[in-house]
Design an enzyme around this catalytic site. Structure first.
Site, short mmCIF file in Angstrom:
data_model
loop_
_atom_site.label_atom_id
_atom_site.label_comp_id
_atom_site.label_asym_id
_atom_site.label_seq_id
_atom_site.Cartn_x
_atom_site.Cartn_y
_atom_site.Cartn_z
CB CYS A 34 82.11 33.39 45.75
SG CYS A 34 80.97 34.24 44.64
CB CYS A 37 76.68 39.44 46.11
SG CYS A 37 75.82 37.88 45.99
CB CYS A 130 74.94 32.59 49.48
SG CYS A 130 75.87 31.76 48.19
CB CYS A 165 74.11 32.75 41.90
SG CYS A 165 75.68 32.14 42.54
CG HIS A 203 59.58 30.73 29.12
ND1 HIS A 203 60.26 30.16 28.05
CD2 HIS A 203 58.26 30.49 28.88
CE1 HIS A 203 59.39 29.61 27.22
NE2 HIS A 203 58.18 29.79 27.70
CB CYS A 206 62.94 34.67 26.89
SG CYS A 206 64.44 34.16 26.04
CB CYS A 231 64.01 28.38 22.06
SG CYS A 231 63.63 27.77 23.70
CB CYS A 237 66.88 27.25 28.74
SG CYS A 237 66.55 28.93 29.28
CB CYS A 246 67.93 38.21 33.18
SG CYS A 246 68.17 37.44 34.76
CB CYS A 254 72.66 33.84 31.05
SG CYS A 254 73.23 34.27 32.70
CB CYS A 261 67.89 31.00 32.10
SG CYS A 261 67.39 31.29 33.82
CB CYS A 264 71.64 31.90 39.31
SG CYS A 264 71.31 33.60 38.84
S1 SF4 Z 1 65.82 30.45 25.80
FE1 SF4 Z 1 64.98 29.68 27.77
S2 SF4 Z 1 63.84 31.39 28.61
FE2 SF4 Z 1 64.22 31.85 26.46
S3 SF4 Z 1 62.38 31.10 25.42
FE3 SF4 Z 1 63.86 29.43 25.38
S4 SF4 Z 1 63.37 28.21 27.24
FE4 SF4 Z 1 62.39 30.19 27.46
S1 SF4 Z 2 75.02 34.26 45.60
FE1 SF4 Z 2 76.53 33.51 44.09
S2 SF4 Z 2 77.73 35.35 43.65
FE2 SF4 Z 2 76.69 35.77 45.61
S3 SF4 Z 2 78.10 35.06 47.22
FE3 SF4 Z 2 76.75 33.33 46.73
S4 SF4 Z 2 77.92 32.11 45.23
FE4 SF4 Z 2 78.81 34.19 45.27
#
Ligand code: SF4
Ligand code: SF4
Length: 281
Positions: A34, A37, A130, A165, A203, A206, A231, A237, A246, A254, A261, A264
């Site tokens: 898409c 990336c 992908c 992703c 997690h 986080c 949370c 999540c 992340c 996110c 989360c 992805c």
């Molecule tokens: S927001 Fe998601 S990753 Fe963060 S502590 Fe809560 S469950 Fe875990």
């Molecule tokens: S991994 Fe996600 S962002 Fe990358 S090409 Fe695939 S759909 Fe698009």
């Protein structure tokens, strides 16, 4: 604010930084993607994509990012196969359709293109879920019969998966820079992902985990519990099962933006709800 230090993470000393090594040639082939990336790749801040391209890597071919196009770009790609045999990195984005009718590049199927380019590459990097797992093109009934990159190249090819992703820009660039500075792929985990970036779940690092530990959960995205930063587990999540950095990088992604989360970077995430996590009771 970022806690990420790329020099430390990929073990690059000041002395190594001063060396004027030849930039690492990179050929980037896009299959069924898409473009997310590549869009992500352009947005690294640590180091910036611009610094990376000017000093450390030489992006020799990308349908989207190369200045050249058409015959000129294709001829250049062929010349890189010869000139940098065994020295260039092949970056692959997107799922690869098994049936040739779905995607042709300059008269060749993208599958053939990738097989040819992988043959003389120093390493192959699958950028995005992908190319790492099949991702969106392979989801559901998989109408294009798409597969991940490892399904079409010989088993002995050095390959790293950088799922997400899209993946985190600094992780894409960090993986390339490890090859540039150390001459080889970084240490990988059993799923072929660079350990430095995928060793813990979202997690575990986080910033909302203290709320999780106290069982303080947001009940919706726009009530008082959300405003207090509780949370997001009850909202679906997937951080407890998603291996990615992340949160450990301390960058605003996110969860910092107030969304769950979505996992992805995990295999089959599109078939497990994709961008629409289900609430938990
Ligand atoms: S927001 Fe998601 S990753 Fe963060 S502590 Fe809560 S469950 Fe875990
Ligand atoms: S991994 Fe996600 S962002 Fe990358 S090409 Fe695939 S759909 Fe698009």
């Amino acid at each position: 604010m970022t806690q990420y230090n790329w020099l430390e993470t990929i073990d690059v000393s000041e002395e190594m930084l001063q060396r004027t090594n030849q930039r690492l040639p990179v050929i980037w082939i896009s299959a069924l993607d898409c473009t997310g990336c590549k869009e992500a790749f352009l947005r690294s801040v640590e180091p910036t994509t611009l610094d990376t391209i000017l000093h450390f890597i030489s992006l020799e071919y990308s349908e989207l990012l190369s200045a050249a196009s058409g015959y000129q770009a294709e001829e250049h790609k062929e010349s890189i196969f010869q000139k940098y045999q065994g020295q260039y990195v092949l970056a692959v984005e997107g799922g690869i359709p098994q049936s040739d009718e779905y995607l042709m590049i300059a008269g060749k199927s993208v599958r053939e293109e990738i097989i040819q380019a992988a043959k003389h590459a120093k390493a192959v990097i699958a950028f995005g879920s992908c190319s790492a797992w099949g991702g969106l093109p392979a989801a559901g009934s998989n109408p294009t019969d798409s597969v991940d990159v490892r399904s079409i190249i010989p088993e002995e090819t050095p390959v790293a998966l950088v799922p997400g992703c899209p993946p985190i820009p600094e992780v894409m660039i960090g993986t390339l820079l490890h090859i540039h500075f150390h001459g080889e792929l970084p240490e990988l985990d059993k799923k072929m992902r660079p350990k430095a970036f995928y060793q813990t779940t979202v997690h575990m690092t986080c910033h909302r985990k203290p709320f999780f530990d106290q069982k303080l959960f947001a009940q919706s995205y726009d009530d008082e519990t959300a405003q207090k930063g509780y949370c997001l587990f009850k909202l679906g999540c997937k951080g407890p099962r998603a291996f990615n950095c992340c949160e450990s990088m301390g960058m605003d992604r996110c969860i910092a933006a107030g969304f769950t989360c979505i996992g992805c970077s995990e295999e089959g995430f599109w078939d497990k709800g994709g961008f629409y996590p289900k609430k938990r009771k």
